[in-house]
Design a protein around this motif. Structure first.
Motif: not given
Length: 511
Positions: A461-469, A494-502
């Motif tokens: 989740a932290s990596a995903l939010q850093l990607g957005y930032i 959260y694997k499915n939802s985070i992977d889909n967004k990433a």
């Protein structure tokens, strides 16, 4: 990706829209010699279609039945029957009805199959019915069968597009599939290629928007799909956020639109606004029973720290509800409503119910089961009450409350790796949502540093939010690196939802 749409319509496009609207306002059929079956959009059936989208299912079914005897060869009727059944099954989660109604899929496909091959509606409506059942089967845990329905629908839609390139309704469902297939994580991409499935997020969105602009009858459905794809897989544009707030006011009798406005705003951390749409949602005999609205009221109360009220809503939901999803999650939330209110004895009653009742198909129930197991094994301590309170407050957009809670602790207040990772993730999320993205970065980086296997969810989740930032800063290399890092974490809730967004973000970046 540029999410801003050019809403200017040329004179030619306007005339095309007006002509199609005129045709639909009357009734039209597929023309062919000696035609046995046709597609006639009678006024009653048009109203039934839009009543289904309002969740006025009793009214819709009455309208369909009124036309059934005089429109025996109208292929629009089995389509509408199926469309109504889909909405009922997704909302009710009625297992007995699912078993009975699923037997009607093939007869409805056969009825539509009676249309002549020169009808562009033949494959389109068959694909629609297969997609309806794909969503229903996935909802009821039949993933393999549901996946095959999607593949069959995709093939039908692609064939229809080749045969009838000017038949724009095809793009409504094909656009949806192109976005979903384009969002498949890279490690599963080979499956799509083997099966001949091609996806592209931007192309899919463009296809949906062609339908929104040029096919009045399917405009609302296409727009709703477009909005939901952005809310749950991509990101909402400012224009879409405005539209989301306007829509329920324009259609005060539309329960489905009120529901989606509520859930999307809650997802965006705007629970106070969501609560207003929830309060204004229409109800009563014309509408399908919708106990899940009580669950949503419980969620907002929990986020606000109104624990007694939250417990009342979750209890009401469980009493009214006959489905199988969100039962584990609701029992966990009943536990939280007491535990966070320092009513530990009452809380213990509900934590034991989490494993005993409900299914674990959706992420919320899977997470509830894991948290319950950890609590009962002693892995969750009273130290974490502050983290849960901050989490729920942050989720609802009550950022001042969340920030005040987190100011009372530091990383040293916690012992386990997961607690420390969560502390840093929560601090980062509060700062990011408060418009202080730069200040959030060190906390996210710290969560990534200390995240190990037992804290994989917070690391991802932290990596995903850093990607957005970094994406907002137009730092594409860092954004790409962090989206890939988010997907690299294995086996977390959260694997499915985070992977889909990433994956969706990487696709927009050309990866």
């Amino acid at each position: 990706m540029n999410w801003k749409s050019n809403w200017h319509i040329s004179v030619t496009a306007f005339l095309r829209q007006a002509m199609l609207a005129l045709l639909l306002a009357c009734a039209f059929s597929v023309q062919a010699e000696d035609l046995q079956y046709d597609v006639i959009f009678t006024p009653k059936l048009q109203k039934a279609y839009f009543d289904i989208q309002k969740l006025r299912l009793p009214s819709a079914r009455a309208l369909i039945n009124a036309e059934r005897n005089t429109e025996k060869t109208n292929a629009f009727i089995p389509y509408l029957d199926n469309y109504a059944d889909l909405h009922y099954l997704l909302i009710s989660e009625d297992k007995e009805a699912y078993k009975e109604l699923s037997q009607l899929e093939n007869p409805r496909l056969q009825a539509i199959g009676n249309l002549p091959d020169n009808s562009p509606y033949k494959r389109f409506l068959q694909a629609e019915i297969r997609l309806h059942w794909a969503f229903a089967k996935l909802k009821f845990g039949n993933e393999v069968s549901g996946s095959w329905e999607i593949i069959k629908a995709y093939k039908l839609l692609e064939e229809n597009r080749k045969r009838f390139p000017d038949f724009l309704p095809t793009l409504k469902s094909l656009g949806l599939l192109h976005v979903l297939i384009g969002s498949i994580p890279e490690n599963y991409g080979w499956v799509a290629k083997i099966l001949g499935l091609k996806g592209n997020i931007q192309n899919g969105i463009n296809e949906l928007r062609i339908v929104e602009k040029e096919v009045p009858f399917f405009k609302q459905e296409a727009e709703l799909i477009d909005l939901l794809l952005h809310a749950y897989t991509l990101q909402l544009s400012p224009a879409q956020q405005t539209r989301l707030r306007q829509w329920p006011k324009q259609q005060p009798d539309n329960l489905l639109i009120h529901f989606f406005a509520t859930t999307v705003l809650m997802k965006e951390g705007k629970s106070d606004e969501a609560a207003q749409f929830l309060a204004d949602a229409p109800s009563g005999d014309p509408y399908i029973s919708f106990p899940f609205l009580e669950y949503l009221k419980g969620e907002i109360s929990l986020q606000k720290g109104n624990y007694k009220q939250a417990g009342e809503h979750y209890t009401s939901f469980l009493k009214q509800y006959n489905g199988f999803n969100y039962i584990k999650d609701s029992n966990l939330k009943l536990f939280m409503s007491h535990w966070l209110n320092d009513e530990d004895q009452q809380a213990n009653v509900y934590i034991k119910k989490v494993k005993a009742a409900g299914s674990a198909i959706i992420e919320a129930d899977q997470l509830a089961e894991r948290i319950a197991a950890e609590f009962l094994s002693g892995k969750i301590s009273p130290r974490q009450k502050i983290l849960y309170k901050a989490r729920y407050a942050t989720d609802g957009g009550y950022l001042k409350t969340a920030s005040s809670l987190m100011e009372t602790v530091t990383e040293k207040s916690f012992i386990s790796t997961e607690e420390k990772a969560e502390f840093n993730y929560r601090k980062g999320r509060i700062l990011q949502k408060s418009g202080q993205a730069a200040a959030a970065i060190p906390y996210y980086n710290r969560a990534l540093t200390i995240a190990q296997q037992e804290a994989a969810g917070f690391g991802a989740a932290s990596a995903l939010q850093l990607g957005y930032i970094f994406l907002e800063k137009n730092d594409k290399p860092n954004a790409i690196a962090h989206f890939k890092k988010a997907m690299a974490f294995k086996k977390h809730e959260y694997k499915n939802s985070i992977d889909n967004k990433a994956r969706a973000a990487l696709t927009t970046l050309g990866q």
